[in-house]
Design a protein around this motif. Structure first.
Motif, short mmCIF file in Angstrom:
data_model
loop_
_atom_site.label_atom_id
_atom_site.label_comp_id
_atom_site.label_asym_id
_atom_site.label_seq_id
_atom_site.Cartn_x
_atom_site.Cartn_y
_atom_site.Cartn_z
N GLU A 60 0.82 -1.23 0.00
CA GLU A 60 0.00 0.00 0.00
C GLU A 60 0.85 1.27 0.00
O GLU A 60 0.70 2.10 -0.90
CB GLU A 60 -0.97 0.00 1.18
CG GLU A 60 -2.22 -0.82 0.95
CD GLU A 60 -3.23 -0.66 2.10
OE1 GLU A 60 -3.38 0.45 2.62
OE2 GLU A 60 -3.85 -1.67 2.47
N ALA A 98 1.39 3.79 -3.18
CA ALA A 98 1.00 5.19 -2.96
C ALA A 98 2.15 6.12 -3.31
O ALA A 98 1.96 7.17 -3.94
CB ALA A 98 0.58 5.39 -1.50
N ASN A 102 1.90 8.83 -6.20
CA ASN A 102 2.03 10.26 -5.91
C ASN A 102 3.17 10.89 -6.71
O ASN A 102 3.02 12.00 -7.23
CB ASN A 102 2.28 10.47 -4.40
CG ASN A 102 1.01 10.33 -3.60
OD1 ASN A 102 -0.07 10.70 -4.07
ND2 ASN A 102 1.11 9.81 -2.39
N ASN A 154 -8.06 7.67 -6.17
CA ASN A 154 -8.29 6.53 -5.28
C ASN A 154 -8.64 5.27 -6.06
O ASN A 154 -8.24 4.16 -5.69
CB ASN A 154 -9.44 6.84 -4.30
CG ASN A 154 -8.94 7.56 -3.06
OD1 ASN A 154 -7.80 7.39 -2.65
ND2 ASN A 154 -9.80 8.35 -2.47
N PHE A 192 -5.55 3.89 -7.49
CA PHE A 192 -4.79 3.29 -6.37
C PHE A 192 -5.34 1.91 -6.04
O PHE A 192 -4.60 0.92 -5.96
CB PHE A 192 -4.90 4.23 -5.17
CG PHE A 192 -4.04 3.88 -3.99
CD1 PHE A 192 -2.82 3.25 -4.13
CD2 PHE A 192 -4.46 4.22 -2.70
CE1 PHE A 192 -2.04 2.94 -3.02
CE2 PHE A 192 -3.68 3.91 -1.59
CZ PHE A 192 -2.47 3.27 -1.75
N MET A 213 -5.15 9.56 0.11
CA MET A 213 -5.80 8.44 -0.54
C MET A 213 -6.27 7.43 0.50
O MET A 213 -5.54 7.09 1.41
CB MET A 213 -4.84 7.78 -1.52
CG MET A 213 -4.48 8.70 -2.68
SD MET A 213 -3.47 7.84 -3.89
CE MET A 213 -1.92 7.68 -2.98
#
Lengths: 98, 98
Positions: A9, A13, A17, A34, A37, B2
């Motif tokens: 995770e 992320a 980003n 999201n 993601f 997020m």
């Protein structure tokens, strides 16, 4: 209570980003981000860890150029899927209900 | 920021909690339970969702007898692995350092 964490995770992320500005998508709202993601994480085998230092271990052990490249590929796949059918209010309200 | 969640986490936790008393393991401490939880999740394809109602959707859509059975099988595999090499203080302190 049971506490576990998918070490992928924070890694996904981070890559998302770092590259979000460069990604070309019809909508770049927070919901679409999201969705990218979540979809990317579904395309990547999870590495759940059960200890506080587990994430650091996974990052040190596995987060090399190859994994970075693999994550970018999966983010690309997820981006294409979300771009084809954005699920955010910007699209679903105008598209379906208007 | 997020926010995403693997909907399999609460489902696997539920099945693990429901069956924990019946599971035969050399150590049943909280760390070993967390290790079984994490390993089982690594054996099950993730279903990340990006919306608050996503978990309810996955549970309603997919959590049938078949998925329950599949989760139990993966918990069984995870239990065997953790039983072979418990990583908790009860074992590592006595076994490795004593």
């Amino acid at each position: 209570m049971m506490l576990v964490k998918n070490a992928m995770e924070p890694l996904v992320a981070e890559v998302l980003n770092d590259n979000w500005q460069l990604i070309n998508m019809p909508c770049k709202c927070e919901q679409c981000k999201n969705d990218v993601f979540a979809l990317a994480l579904n395309l990547i085998p999870p590495r759940y860890v059960s200890k506080a230092n587990g994430y650091a271990y996974v990052k040190a052990q596995y987060f090399d150029k190859q994994m970075h490249a693999n994550i970018l590929v999966k983010i690309g796949e997820a981006t294409r899927k979300v771009s084809e059918q954005p699920q955010c209010d910007n699209y679903t309200k105008e598209g379906v209900n208007a």
